[in-house]
Motif scaffolding. Structure first.
Motif, PDB file in Angstrom:
ATOM      1  N   ALA A  36      75.256  -2.207 100.059  1.00 62.62           N
ATOM      2  CA  ALA A  36      75.546  -3.645  99.757  1.00 62.62           C
ATOM      3  C   ALA A  36      76.566  -3.219  98.765  1.00 62.62           C
ATOM      4  CB  ALA A  36      74.299  -4.660  99.093  1.00 62.62           C
ATOM      5  N   PRO A  37      78.162  -3.005  99.620  1.00 63.69           N
ATOM      6  CA  PRO A  37      79.502  -2.030  98.773  1.00 63.69           C
ATOM      7  C   PRO A  37      80.041  -3.604  98.317  1.00 63.69           C
ATOM      8  CG  PRO A  37      79.598  -1.409 100.899  1.00 63.69           C
ATOM      9  CD  PRO A  37      77.933  -2.549 101.084  1.00 63.69           C
ATOM     10  N   VAL A  38      79.928  -4.493  98.297  1.00 62.04           N
ATOM     11  CA  VAL A  38      80.467  -5.643  98.387  1.00 62.04           C
ATOM     12  C   VAL A  38      81.141  -6.075  97.372  1.00 62.04           C
ATOM     13  CG1 VAL A  38      81.811  -7.928  99.612  1.00 62.04           C
ATOM     14  CG2 VAL A  38      81.306  -6.052 100.851  1.00 62.04           C
ATOM     15  N   PRO A  81      86.205  -8.664  99.092  1.00 57.89           N
ATOM     16  CA  PRO A  81      85.714  -9.436  99.373  1.00 57.89           C
ATOM     17  C   PRO A  81      86.575 -10.262 100.329  1.00 57.89           C
ATOM     18  CG  PRO A  81      85.398  -8.843  97.481  1.00 57.89           C
ATOM     19  CD  PRO A  81      86.132  -8.270  97.530  1.00 57.89           C
ATOM     20  N   LYS A  82      85.178 -11.656 101.375  1.00 57.53           N
ATOM     21  CA  LYS A  82      84.890 -12.352 101.415  1.00 57.53           C
ATOM     22  C   LYS A  82      85.343 -13.858 100.771  1.00 57.53           C
ATOM     23  CE  LYS A  82      84.641 -10.927 105.989  1.00 57.53           C
ATOM     24  NZ  LYS A  82      84.475 -10.144 107.392  1.00 57.53           N
ATOM     25  N   ALA A  83      84.079 -13.863  99.930  1.00 53.77           N
ATOM     26  CA  ALA A  83      84.499 -14.550  99.103  1.00 53.77           C
ATOM     27  C   ALA A  83      83.961 -14.259  97.764  1.00 53.77           C
ATOM     28  CB  ALA A  83      83.503 -15.591  99.838  1.00 53.77           C
ATOM     29  N   THR A  84      83.431 -15.215  96.797  1.00 51.78           N
ATOM     30  CA  THR A  84      83.420 -14.469  95.212  1.00 51.78           C
ATOM     31  C   THR A  84      82.433 -15.455  94.975  1.00 51.78           C
ATOM     32  OG1 THR A  84      85.237 -15.316  94.558  1.00 51.78           O
ATOM     33  CG2 THR A  84      85.807 -13.106  94.808  1.00 51.78           C
TER      34      THR A  84
END
Length: 168
Positions: free
Chosen positions: A21-23, A119-122
């Motif tokens: 889980a690196p994002v 990230p694609k979203a935060t």
């Protein structure tokens, strides 16, 4: 599973660990993160497996801090939160570890030297503890499209306040 490495600012401490889980997508605005780990009003942690954590340099330069979760409570009712590990030389926060979840470590994204995915979203959490100046719900909607600079801007903090009619 990928291997990540990190270090403190002065280089006295280096570490590595494995993660699936690196994002770096979650910003924590709790009062503890806000006050202990940065000037942005929040911190960003990722997750790693604690049994893969290896301090490859400077273990003697590590110290931990456990904040009190509820400082307003009577001493007998106060609870401590997770250990936050930092470099004793430069004070860089490196990772957190919580007794409730011993299998995980929570490295600070800011301490990771390996390139992390964008990230694609935060997500923003603990907004009940944030201050108005840092609350993402109160910032301009296009916060990331405001002025950006690869290095320092050609004006001072004071000049920005003057230019935006916000000098007190």
């Amino acid at each position: 599973m990928i291997q990540l490495s990190g270090s403190c600012h002065c280089g006295a401490v280096e570490f590595e660990f494995s993660t699936a889980a690196p994002v770096p997508f979650m910003r924590c605005y709790c009062s503890i993160c806000r006050k202990t780990s940065g000037g942005g009003g929040y911190t960003v942690n990722i997750m790693g497996m604690s049994d893969t954590l290896s301090v490859t340099r400077g273990k003697e330069n590590l110290k931990s801090y456990r904040a009190i979760k509820n400082r307003e409570a009577a001493p007998e009712d106060q609870e401590l939160c997770q250990n936050r590990y930092f470099c004793t030389t430069c004070a860089s926060y490196l990772w957190a570890h919580c007794d409730d979840y011993p299998q995980w470590i929570y490295p600070y994204a800011s301490a990771i030297d390996t390139e992390l995915p964008v990230p694609k979203a935060t997500a923003s959490i603990m907004l009940g503890s944030t201050k108005e100046w840092a609350d993402p719900r109160r910032l301009p909607k296009r916060e990331t499209c405001n002025e950006t600079f690869d290095e320092y801007p050609n004006y001072s903090l004071e000049q920005w306040h003057k230019d935006h009619a916000q000098l007190q």
